[in-house]
Design a protein around this motif. Sequence first.
Motif, PDB file in Angstrom:
ATOM      1  N   GLY A  22      11.708   6.275  -3.186  1.00  0.00           N
ATOM      2  CA  GLY A  22      12.355   5.368  -3.618  1.00  0.00           C
ATOM      3  C   GLY A  22      12.284   5.180  -5.171  1.00  0.00           C
ATOM      4  O   GLY A  22      11.777   5.841  -5.702  1.00  0.00           O
ATOM      5  N   ASP A  23      13.027   4.107  -5.574  1.00  0.00           N
ATOM      6  CA  ASP A  23      13.388   4.004  -6.929  1.00  0.00           C
ATOM      7  C   ASP A  23      11.940   3.609  -7.645  1.00  0.00           C
ATOM      8  O   ASP A  23      11.668   4.083  -9.008  1.00  0.00           O
ATOM      9  N   ASP A  24      11.218   2.785  -7.011  1.00  0.00           N
ATOM     10  CA  ASP A  24       9.701   2.531  -7.504  1.00  0.00           C
ATOM     11  C   ASP A  24       8.854   2.461  -6.520  1.00  0.00           C
ATOM     12  O   ASP A  24       8.127   1.191  -6.256  1.00  0.00           O
ATOM     13  N   GLY A  25       8.683   3.528  -5.642  1.00  0.00           N
ATOM     14  CA  GLY A  25       7.745   3.517  -4.581  1.00  0.00           C
ATOM     15  C   GLY A  25       6.319   3.214  -4.912  1.00  0.00           C
ATOM     16  O   GLY A  25       5.379   2.763  -4.094  1.00  0.00           O
ATOM     17  N   TYR A  26       6.169   3.773  -6.300  1.00  0.00           N
ATOM     18  CA  TYR A  26       4.606   3.586  -6.541  1.00  0.00           C
ATOM     19  C   TYR A  26       4.423   2.036  -6.767  1.00  0.00           C
ATOM     20  O   TYR A  26       3.329   1.547  -6.217  1.00  0.00           O
ATOM     21  N   THR A  27       5.123   1.285  -7.397  1.00  0.00           N
ATOM     22  CA  THR A  27       4.911  -0.125  -7.613  1.00  0.00           C
ATOM     23  C   THR A  27       4.897  -1.182  -6.013  1.00  0.00           C
ATOM     24  O   THR A  27       4.208  -1.606  -5.969  1.00  0.00           O
ATOM     25  N   ALA A  28       5.959  -0.322  -5.193  1.00  0.00           N
ATOM     26  CA  ALA A  28       5.830  -1.072  -3.797  1.00  0.00           C
ATOM     27  C   ALA A  28       4.838  -0.869  -3.166  1.00  0.00           C
ATOM     28  O   ALA A  28       4.461  -1.842  -2.311  1.00  0.00           O
ATOM     29  N   ASP A  29       4.216   0.273  -3.245  1.00  0.00           N
ATOM     30  CA  ASP A  29       2.799   0.825  -2.402  1.00  0.00           C
ATOM     31  C   ASP A  29       1.695   0.058  -2.869  1.00  0.00           C
ATOM     32  O   ASP A  29       0.629   0.222  -2.491  1.00  0.00           O
ATOM     33  N   ALA A  30       1.791  -0.263  -4.074  1.00  0.00           N
ATOM     34  CA  ALA A  30       0.468  -0.770  -5.119  1.00  0.00           C
ATOM     35  C   ALA A  30      -0.288  -1.911  -4.050  1.00  0.00           C
ATOM     36  O   ALA A  30      -1.281  -1.914  -4.151  1.00  0.00           O
ATOM     37  N   LYS A  31       0.801  -2.666  -3.481  1.00  0.00           N
ATOM     38  CA  LYS A  31       0.249  -3.967  -2.673  1.00  0.00           C
ATOM     39  C   LYS A  31      -0.692  -3.150  -1.411  1.00  0.00           C
ATOM     40  O   LYS A  31      -1.561  -3.834  -1.195  1.00  0.00           O
ATOM     41  N   MET A  32       0.035  -2.096  -0.854  1.00  0.00           N
ATOM     42  CA  MET A  32      -0.763  -1.476   0.351  1.00  0.00           C
ATOM     43  C   MET A  32      -2.302  -1.049  -0.279  1.00  0.00           C
ATOM     44  O   MET A  32      -3.056  -1.122   0.343  1.00  0.00           O
ATOM     45  N   VAL A  33      -2.065  -0.282  -1.437  1.00  0.00           N
ATOM     46  CA  VAL A  33      -3.344   0.245  -1.840  1.00  0.00           C
ATOM     47  C   VAL A  33      -4.318  -0.741  -2.236  1.00  0.00           C
ATOM     48  O   VAL A  33      -5.487  -0.665  -1.789  1.00  0.00           O
ATOM     49  N   SER A  34      -3.749  -2.033  -2.649  1.00  0.00           N
ATOM     50  CA  SER A  34      -4.619  -3.054  -2.850  1.00  0.00           C
ATOM     51  C   SER A  34      -5.339  -3.517  -1.856  1.00  0.00           C
ATOM     52  O   SER A  34      -6.524  -3.998  -1.452  1.00  0.00           O
TER      53      SER A  34
END
Length: 183
Positions: free
Chosen positions: A14-26
């Motif tokens: 997606g356009d910013d999958g990295y930022t979107a998944d950062a919450k899951m990583v946290s």
Amino acid sequence: MGTKKQVLFIQGGGDDGYTADAKMVSAFEKALGSDYEVHYPRLESDDTAPDFGWPSQIGRKIDELKEGAILIAHSVGASLLLKYLSENSISKKISGIFLIATPFWSGDEEWKQGLKLSEDFPQHLPQDIPLFFYHCQDDEEVPFKQLTAYREKHPTATYRKVSKGGHQLENNLDVIIRDIKER
């Protein structure tokens, strides 16, 4: 003091999958605690490559891990991790593979061709690594029926149906954390 267990988390697209998944990583970092070291590299998309260039980047990140690492991937990243693992050999021991909301690419559209797995992909996956799939029934981005497609192709993997949580599992990772800690 023991060595921390390494976890590699592969982002979704997606356009910013990295930022979107950062919450899951946290949420993973918090739930796993200090015995685990979570690596979360940003994958760069090459729009000229049919697979965005992600499988080769994933391979390099796996090569950097210690023996016994855990692989977690979300959405497009999960499908491209499967692609990498089914098309390449890995020489190090991996403790488990945990895939969240994994799209099952099918159809004849040109843009999907570089993302699709081979028809016999399960036979080419490492056979000695536990493989888990997680999917929410209310996922609006990757339809739940795609989990069924994986189950039909690879019946020996472990499948966890989550009743609600959408595409991101609402960052409620309890079922995944239990499976990881058993590895």
